[in-house]
Design a protein around this motif. Structure first.
Motif, PDB file in Angstrom:
ATOM      1  N   GLU A 226       0.846  -1.194   0.000  1.00  0.00           N
ATOM      2  CA  GLU A 226       0.000   0.000   0.000  1.00  0.00           C
ATOM      3  C   GLU A 226       0.879   1.241   0.000  1.00  0.00           C
ATOM      4  N   LYS A 227       0.488   2.245  -0.763  1.00  0.00           N
ATOM      5  CA  LYS A 227       1.273   3.475  -0.882  1.00  0.00           C
ATOM      6  C   LYS A 227       1.506   4.157   0.458  1.00  0.00           C
ATOM      7  N   GLU A 228       0.533   4.046   1.358  1.00  0.00           N
ATOM      8  CA  GLU A 228       0.634   4.723   2.651  1.00  0.00           C
ATOM      9  C   GLU A 228       1.379   3.892   3.706  1.00  0.00           C
ATOM     10  N   ASN A 229       1.692   2.648   3.422  1.00  0.00           N
ATOM     11  CA  ASN A 229       2.316   1.780   4.408  1.00  0.00           C
ATOM     12  C   ASN A 229       3.833   1.988   4.408  1.00  0.00           C
ATOM     13  N   THR A 230       4.240   3.137   4.920  1.00  0.00           N
ATOM     14  CA  THR A 230       5.652   3.509   4.880  1.00  0.00           C
ATOM     15  C   THR A 230       6.512   2.631   5.789  1.00  0.00           C
ATOM     16  N   GLN A 231       5.934   2.112   6.858  1.00  0.00           N
ATOM     17  CA  GLN A 231       6.710   1.237   7.744  1.00  0.00           C
ATOM     18  C   GLN A 231       7.093  -0.057   7.017  1.00  0.00           C
ATOM     19  N   ALA A 232       6.148  -0.649   6.295  1.00  0.00           N
ATOM     20  CA  ALA A 232       6.463  -1.857   5.525  1.00  0.00           C
ATOM     21  C   ALA A 232       7.472  -1.536   4.423  1.00  0.00           C
ATOM     22  N   GLN A 233       7.302  -0.393   3.763  1.00  0.00           N
ATOM     23  CA  GLN A 233       8.235   0.002   2.709  1.00  0.00           C
ATOM     24  C   GLN A 233       9.649   0.115   3.259  1.00  0.00           C
ATOM     25  N   ALA A 234       9.789   0.692   4.451  1.00  0.00           N
ATOM     26  CA  ALA A 234      11.111   0.823   5.072  1.00  0.00           C
ATOM     27  C   ALA A 234      11.710  -0.551   5.373  1.00  0.00           C
ATOM     28  N   THR A 235      10.872  -1.475   5.810  1.00  0.00           N
ATOM     29  CA  THR A 235      11.344  -2.843   6.075  1.00  0.00           C
ATOM     30  C   THR A 235      11.859  -3.485   4.791  1.00  0.00           C
ATOM     31  N   TYR A 236      11.095  -3.366   3.702  1.00  0.00           N
ATOM     32  CA  TYR A 236      11.498  -3.973   2.436  1.00  0.00           C
ATOM     33  C   TYR A 236      12.801  -3.348   1.928  1.00  0.00           C
ATOM     34  N   GLU A 237      12.922  -2.045   2.055  1.00  0.00           N
ATOM     35  CA  GLU A 237      14.149  -1.366   1.624  1.00  0.00           C
ATOM     36  C   GLU A 237      15.336  -1.791   2.476  1.00  0.00           C
ATOM     37  N   HIS A 238      15.115  -1.958   3.767  1.00  0.00           N
ATOM     38  CA  HIS A 238      16.180  -2.404   4.675  1.00  0.00           C
ATOM     39  C   HIS A 238      16.710  -3.784   4.260  1.00  0.00           C
ATOM     40  N   LEU A 239      15.829  -4.601   3.679  1.00  0.00           N
ATOM     41  CA  LEU A 239      16.226  -5.946   3.245  1.00  0.00           C
ATOM     42  C   LEU A 239      16.794  -5.962   1.827  1.00  0.00           C
ATOM     43  N   GLY A 240      16.965  -4.769   1.230  1.00  0.00           N
ATOM     44  CA  GLY A 240      17.617  -4.684  -0.068  1.00  0.00           C
ATOM     45  C   GLY A 240      16.674  -4.597  -1.256  1.00  0.00           C
ATOM     46  N   MET A 241      15.380  -4.545  -1.013  1.00  0.00           N
ATOM     47  CA  MET A 241      14.439  -4.394  -2.122  1.00  0.00           C
ATOM     48  C   MET A 241      14.380  -2.924  -2.516  1.00  0.00           C
ATOM     49  N   VAL A 242      14.092  -2.667  -3.780  1.00  0.00           N
ATOM     50  CA  VAL A 242      13.989  -1.296  -4.278  1.00  0.00           C
ATOM     51  C   VAL A 242      12.627  -1.113  -4.944  1.00  0.00           C
ATOM     52  N   GLU A 243      12.167   0.133  -4.934  1.00  0.00           N
ATOM     53  CA  GLU A 243      10.896   0.439  -5.572  1.00  0.00           C
ATOM     54  C   GLU A 243      11.015   0.213  -7.076  1.00  0.00           C
ATOM     55  N   SER A 244      10.040  -0.473  -7.625  1.00  0.00           N
ATOM     56  CA  SER A 244      10.012  -0.750  -9.052  1.00  0.00           C
ATOM     57  C   SER A 244       9.571   0.487  -9.825  1.00  0.00           C
ATOM     58  N   HIS A 245       9.879   0.507 -11.098  1.00  0.00           N
ATOM     59  CA  HIS A 245       9.421   1.603 -11.937  1.00  0.00           C
ATOM     60  C   HIS A 245       8.047   1.315 -12.537  1.00  0.00           C
ATOM     61  N   TYR A 246       7.463   0.158 -12.231  1.00  0.00           N
ATOM     62  CA  TYR A 246       6.154  -0.214 -12.753  1.00  0.00           C
ATOM     63  C   TYR A 246       5.037   0.302 -11.848  1.00  0.00           C
ATOM     64  N   LEU A 247       3.932   0.702 -12.463  1.00  0.00           N
ATOM     65  CA  LEU A 247       2.682   0.933 -11.762  1.00  0.00           C
ATOM     66  C   LEU A 247       1.838  -0.322 -11.921  1.00  0.00           C
ATOM     67  N   MET A 248       0.934  -0.547 -11.027  1.00  0.00           N
ATOM     68  CA  MET A 248       0.086  -1.731 -11.107  1.00  0.00           C
ATOM     69  C   MET A 248      -1.326  -1.323 -11.494  1.00  0.00           C
ATOM     70  N   TYR A 249      -1.909  -2.033 -12.459  1.00  0.00           N
ATOM     71  CA  TYR A 249      -3.289  -1.834 -12.874  1.00  0.00           C
ATOM     72  C   TYR A 249      -4.009  -3.155 -12.722  1.00  0.00           C
ATOM     73  N   GLU A 250      -5.332  -3.091 -12.548  1.00  0.00           N
ATOM     74  CA  GLU A 250      -6.093  -4.323 -12.455  1.00  0.00           C
ATOM     75  C   GLU A 250      -7.524  -4.089 -12.938  1.00  0.00           C
ATOM     76  N   SER A 251      -8.199  -5.151 -13.264  1.00  0.00           N
ATOM     77  CA  SER A 251      -9.637  -5.118 -13.510  1.00  0.00           C
ATOM     78  C   SER A 251     -10.228  -6.383 -12.917  1.00  0.00           C
ATOM     79  N   GLN A 252     -11.489  -6.314 -12.604  1.00  0.00           N
ATOM     80  CA  GLN A 252     -12.128  -7.487 -11.979  1.00  0.00           C
ATOM     81  C   GLN A 252     -13.435  -7.780 -12.635  1.00  0.00           C
TER      82      GLN A 252
END
Length: 149
Positions: A123-149
């Protein structure tokens, strides 16, 4: 305290359903249909070709989990493993449980030999999770996500 990471079994379906319900409420304010969710969790545990769940146990209690599903990449001739349905009980957060789960995913990916990367969405607002992922070496992708249901 010692944390054990292991593949989920059918005995874990109830805990995984509970965690998914809690995660959906916490991150998106949604209540999931329990029958559909239970069937979906059970289907994944029963069908390894779709993916797998890992659970983290502490003192014989499940305190965290995640799900991995697969995406074939023709560009890389390999699989991306998508990390989804991440949940750690609030009282067990900031104790390295997600890190342990993530490192086990990486270990299993190396063992599989055909994994070209690991992806997840957050989630865009979940900055705590984002910080955890970055701490583990993950980087933000350049892709946006789209969906339909």
């Amino acid at each position: 305290m010692s944390i054990q990471i292991r593949p989920a079994t059918l005995d874990d379906v109830s805990a995984l359903v509970d965690f998914n319900q809690l995660m959906a409420r916490e991150t998106e304010g949604k209540t999931l249909n329990p029958d559909t969710l239970s069937a979906g969790v059970r289907q994944l545990v029963d069908t390894p070709a779709f993916g797998f769940y890992l659970v983290a146990e502490q003192d014989d209690q499940i305190v965290g989990s995640l799900m991995v599903t697969y995406e074939w990449s023709d560009w890389r001739n390999g699989l991306f493993w998508w990390i989804q349905s991440v949940y750690v009980k609030p009282e067990n957060r900031r104790q390295g449980i997600y890190s342990g789960l993530y490192h086990e995913v990486q270990r299993l990916g190396e063992q599989a030999g055909n994994v070209c990367g690991y992806r997840l969405y957050v989630e865009k607002e979940n900055t705590q999770a984002q910080a955890t992922y970055e701490h583990l070496g993950m980087v933000e992708s350049h892709y946006l996500m789209y969906e339909s249901q």
